[in-house]
Design a protein around this motif. Structure first.
Motif, mmCIF file in Angstrom:
data_model
loop_
_atom_site.group_PDB
_atom_site.id
_atom_site.type_symbol
_atom_site.label_atom_id
_atom_site.label_comp_id
_atom_site.label_asym_id
_atom_site.label_seq_id
_atom_site.Cartn_x
_atom_site.Cartn_y
_atom_site.Cartn_z
ATOM 1 N N ILE A 143 49.424 44.185 43.507
ATOM 2 C CA ILE A 143 49.109 44.746 42.537
ATOM 3 C C ILE A 143 47.310 45.151 42.367
ATOM 4 O O ILE A 143 47.326 44.281 42.206
ATOM 5 C CB ILE A 143 49.496 43.978 40.677
ATOM 6 C CG1 ILE A 143 50.994 43.412 40.996
ATOM 7 C CG2 ILE A 143 49.118 44.633 39.710
ATOM 8 C CD1 ILE A 143 51.855 42.366 40.084
ATOM 9 N N HIS A 144 47.769 46.401 41.442
ATOM 10 C CA HIS A 144 46.409 46.851 41.658
ATOM 11 C C HIS A 144 45.828 47.492 40.066
ATOM 12 O O HIS A 144 47.688 47.591 39.744
ATOM 13 C CB HIS A 144 45.639 47.823 42.570
ATOM 14 C CG HIS A 144 45.568 47.817 44.219
ATOM 15 N ND1 HIS A 144 44.575 46.484 44.837
ATOM 16 C CD2 HIS A 144 46.494 47.705 45.271
ATOM 17 C CE1 HIS A 144 45.387 46.456 45.985
ATOM 18 N NE2 HIS A 144 46.326 46.880 46.355
ATOM 19 N N SER A 145 45.156 47.422 40.033
ATOM 20 C CA SER A 145 44.953 48.761 38.160
ATOM 21 C C SER A 145 44.160 49.657 38.363
ATOM 22 O O SER A 145 42.878 49.337 38.596
ATOM 23 C CB SER A 145 44.320 47.426 37.919
ATOM 24 O OG SER A 145 44.483 47.816 36.483
ATOM 25 N N PHE A 178 36.876 51.825 38.553
ATOM 26 C CA PHE A 178 37.656 50.402 39.358
ATOM 27 C C PHE A 178 39.100 49.754 39.493
ATOM 28 O O PHE A 178 39.860 50.762 39.162
ATOM 29 C CB PHE A 178 37.201 49.517 38.185
ATOM 30 C CG PHE A 178 35.596 49.402 37.711
ATOM 31 C CD1 PHE A 178 34.720 49.216 38.932
ATOM 32 C CD2 PHE A 178 35.564 50.088 37.476
ATOM 33 C CE1 PHE A 178 33.371 48.536 37.979
ATOM 34 C CE2 PHE A 178 33.917 50.397 36.509
ATOM 35 C CZ PHE A 178 32.871 49.713 37.013
ATOM 36 N N CYS A 179 39.066 49.169 40.259
ATOM 37 C CA CYS A 179 40.169 48.398 40.598
ATOM 38 C C CYS A 179 40.275 47.700 39.355
ATOM 39 O O CYS A 179 39.392 46.261 39.201
ATOM 40 C CB CYS A 179 40.624 47.458 41.449
ATOM 41 S SG CYS A 179 41.917 47.113 42.023
ATOM 42 N N ALA A 180 41.270 47.083 38.332
ATOM 43 C CA ALA A 180 41.026 46.500 37.382
ATOM 44 C C ALA A 180 41.725 44.552 37.478
ATOM 45 O O ALA A 180 42.114 44.241 36.481
ATOM 46 C CB ALA A 180 40.942 46.484 35.972
ATOM 47 N N GLU A 181 42.601 44.472 38.848
ATOM 48 C CA GLU A 181 43.414 43.624 39.227
ATOM 49 C C GLU A 181 43.265 42.381 40.220
ATOM 50 O O GLU A 181 42.666 43.475 41.428
ATOM 51 C CB GLU A 181 44.253 43.911 38.697
ATOM 52 C CG GLU A 181 45.430 42.951 39.028
ATOM 53 C CD GLU A 181 45.910 42.452 37.845
ATOM 54 O OE1 GLU A 181 46.129 42.969 36.851
ATOM 55 O OE2 GLU A 181 46.343 41.264 38.145
ATOM 56 N N TYR A 182 42.597 41.722 40.280
ATOM 57 C CA TYR A 182 42.538 41.406 41.545
ATOM 58 C C TYR A 182 43.406 40.937 41.766
ATOM 59 O O TYR A 182 44.361 40.608 41.833
ATOM 60 C CB TYR A 182 42.594 39.569 41.031
ATOM 61 C CG TYR A 182 42.180 38.191 42.105
ATOM 62 C CD1 TYR A 182 40.072 38.769 42.837
ATOM 63 C CD2 TYR A 182 41.676 37.724 42.278
ATOM 64 C CE1 TYR A 182 40.065 38.111 43.604
ATOM 65 C CE2 TYR A 182 41.819 37.230 44.189
ATOM 66 C CZ TYR A 182 40.624 37.233 44.470
ATOM 67 O OH TYR A 182 40.377 36.676 45.230
ATOM 68 N N CYS A 183 43.018 41.192 43.602
ATOM 69 C CA CYS A 183 44.348 41.600 44.285
ATOM 70 C C CYS A 183 43.507 40.943 45.902
ATOM 71 O O CYS A 183 44.125 41.954 46.815
ATOM 72 C CB CYS A 183 44.396 43.060 44.543
ATOM 73 S SG CYS A 183 43.179 43.900 44.617
ATOM 74 N N GLY A 184 42.858 40.306 45.613
ATOM 75 C CA GLY A 184 42.334 39.594 46.765
ATOM 76 C C GLY A 184 40.286 40.127 47.780
ATOM 77 O O GLY A 184 40.081 39.787 46.285
ATOM 78 N N GLU A 186 38.764 41.742 48.960
ATOM 79 C CA GLU A 186 37.237 42.581 48.265
ATOM 80 C C GLU A 186 37.487 43.602 46.813
ATOM 81 O O GLU A 186 37.651 44.325 46.916
ATOM 82 C CB GLU A 186 37.514 43.616 49.829
ATOM 83 C CG GLU A 186 36.934 43.493 50.831
ATOM 84 C CD GLU A 186 35.873 42.981 51.317
ATOM 85 O OE1 GLU A 186 34.894 43.618 50.942
ATOM 86 O OE2 GLU A 186 35.485 42.296 51.909
ATOM 87 N N HIS A 187 38.345 42.587 46.185
ATOM 88 C CA HIS A 187 38.668 43.510 44.811
ATOM 89 C C HIS A 187 37.654 43.569 44.205
ATOM 90 O O HIS A 187 37.198 45.031 44.092
ATOM 91 C CB HIS A 187 38.960 41.812 43.981
ATOM 92 C CG HIS A 187 39.432 42.560 42.762
ATOM 93 N ND1 HIS A 187 40.274 43.778 42.327
ATOM 94 C CD2 HIS A 187 38.072 41.962 41.890
ATOM 95 C CE1 HIS A 187 39.711 43.626 40.542
ATOM 96 N NE2 HIS A 187 38.617 42.853 40.528
ATOM 97 N N SER A 188 36.212 43.097 44.465
ATOM 98 C CA SER A 188 35.322 43.191 43.722
ATOM 99 C C SER A 188 35.094 45.182 43.913
ATOM 100 O O SER A 188 33.893 45.452 43.412
ATOM 101 C CB SER A 188 34.353 42.361 43.410
ATOM 102 O OG SER A 188 33.827 42.362 44.714
ATOM 103 N N ARG A 189 34.938 45.050 45.521
ATOM 104 C CA ARG A 189 34.284 46.169 45.974
ATOM 105 C C ARG A 189 35.694 47.667 45.644
ATOM 106 O O ARG A 189 35.516 48.950 46.278
ATOM 107 C CB ARG A 189 34.061 45.858 47.007
ATOM 108 C CG ARG A 189 32.336 45.891 47.441
ATOM 109 C CD ARG A 189 31.981 45.475 48.537
ATOM 110 N NE ARG A 189 31.994 43.742 48.905
ATOM 111 C CZ ARG A 189 31.332 43.668 50.656
ATOM 112 N NH1 ARG A 189 31.572 44.349 50.908
ATOM 113 N NH2 ARG A 189 31.272 42.902 50.751
ATOM 114 N N MET A 190 36.430 47.434 45.344
ATOM 115 C CA MET A 190 37.987 48.405 45.057
ATOM 116 C C MET A 190 37.629 49.206 44.173
ATOM 117 O O MET A 190 38.073 49.231 43.292
ATOM 118 C CB MET A 190 38.723 47.933 45.226
ATOM 119 C CG MET A 190 40.115 48.325 45.570
ATOM 120 S SD MET A 190 41.838 47.925 45.503
ATOM 121 C CE MET A 190 43.097 49.139 44.693
ATOM 122 N N GLY A 191 36.914 49.631 44.304
ATOM 123 C CA GLY A 191 36.629 51.188 43.198
ATOM 124 C C GLY A 191 35.196 52.738 44.102
ATOM 125 O O GLY A 191 36.211 52.981 44.766
HETATM 126 CU CU1 CUA Z 1 42.855 46.626 44.326
HETATM 127 CU CU2 CUA Z 1 42.016 44.516 42.673
#
Ligand code: CUA
Length: 325
Positions: A143-145, A178-184, A186-191
């Motif tokens: 799940i991403h957001s 941004f990706c607003a759902e913790y997804c692993g 590199e989540h914080s760089r998924m933008g």
């Molecule tokens: Cu994709 Cu957080």
């Protein structure tokens, strides 16, 4: 809002201002009641303090009008918030007619974006101003957001189904995505960024980037490569139903129910064909799970959308079944 004290992101879409007004209204109510309550506690503590050791307060047996007042006022306020919030929610969840469609696939850890005209991008989304854009989104893994604060949109992107969001950008510029759902990891760089362009520049960008095939043409090629055309004849004489005009139509099912053929239905019918069998047909179609990825699914669906919409002949150039170009 204020340039040197950015409490709010920029208002860069048509709904941004109305989302902010509701938010400010909620804050206003909270602040008003917090101040009222603290002031009353303070004043009452002084006014009604015990003045002597043997003072006994007067007995009180309730007050109907006071009860009605403090039940009625919150009820009215709650209903205003409900009505306002619901109407905003409806506006925000239904894209206007004629919205341009963009396809988004979330993947650990990037956003893959496809435009129907052909261009594909990663962690960037180019759109024109003054044009409603409908995002059709899915995930390849977890799940991403999808979150663009300046547009005030955020929508979960889920594996195994399509979710949608829409916006109409109002100002040229670049806005964080941004990706607003913790997804692993590199989540914080998924933008990435949304690049809002003048419509003329956007047209130039699309035709420059999209020298390749359109999504529908890629889908048409897949349709032949995966041999869908051996069963799905346009005349409906094959082992599978004709797919002409399928998108948006109401399909009668073998179990007596019916279903609107939207993106999710088409996707399900490709990956899990026996879930909703069309009336008059056998559940003989094999699953394509594992043979087609999310981007290719979107391409096939884009192709299916071009097939004889509302009973009209397919637009020129989409010679179904045959190899395009
Ligand atoms: Cu994709 Cu957080």
């Amino acid at each position: 809002m204020w340039k040197d004290f950015p409490l709010f992101p920029e208002q860069a879409s048509t709904i941004a201002a109305s989302v902010d007004s509701l938010y400010l209204f909620l804050i206003g109510i909270s602040v008003f009641f917090s101040i009222l309550i603290f002031t009353l506690i303070f004043c009452f503590a002084i006014i009604y303090r015990r003045r002597s050791e043997d003072e006994r307060p007067k007995a009180i047996h309730g007050s109907m009008s006071l009860e009605l007042f403090w039940s009625g006022v919150p009820l009215v306020l709650a209903m205003i918030i409900f009505g306002w919030g619901a109407s905003l929610y409806f506006t925000n969840s239904r894209a206007p007619e004629g919205a341009m469609e963009v396809h988004v696939v979330g993947k650990q850890w990037m956003w893959k974006i496809q435009h129907p005209e052909g261009p594909r991008e990663i962690n960037e989304l180019h759109v024109p101003t003054g044009q409603a854009v409908r995002l059709i989104m899915t995930s390849e893994d977890v799940i991403h957001s999808f979150y663009v604060p300046a547009f005030r949109i955020k929508m979960d992107v889920l594996p195994g189904r399509y979710t949608t969001a829409w916006f109409e950008a109002t100002q040229i510029g670049e806005y964080h995505l941004f990706c607003a759902e913790y997804c692993g990891n590199e989540h914080s760089r998924m933008g990435g960024k949304v690049v809002v362009m003048d419509p003329v520049d956007y047209e130039r960008w699309v035709s420059g980037e999209g020298a390749g095939e359109s999504m529908a043409a890629r889908g048409a090629r897949l349709f032949t490569e995966m041999r869908c055309d051996t069963c799905h004849h346009p005349e409906g004489t094959g082992r599978g139903p004709s797919l002409d005009g399928i998108f948006g139509s109401v399909v009668a099912l073998e179990n007596g129910q019916s279903v609107q053929a939207d993106e999710s239905y088409l996707r399900e019918s490709i990956l899990n064909p026996s879930a909703k069998v069309v009336a008059g047909f056998q559940p003989v179609m094999p699953t394509f799970q594992g043979q087609i990825n999310e981007e290719q699914l979107l391409q096939v669906i884009a192709y299916l959308k071009t097939l004889g919409r509302q009973g009209q002949a397919p637009p020129a150039g989409t010679n179904r079944g045959a190899q395009p170009q």
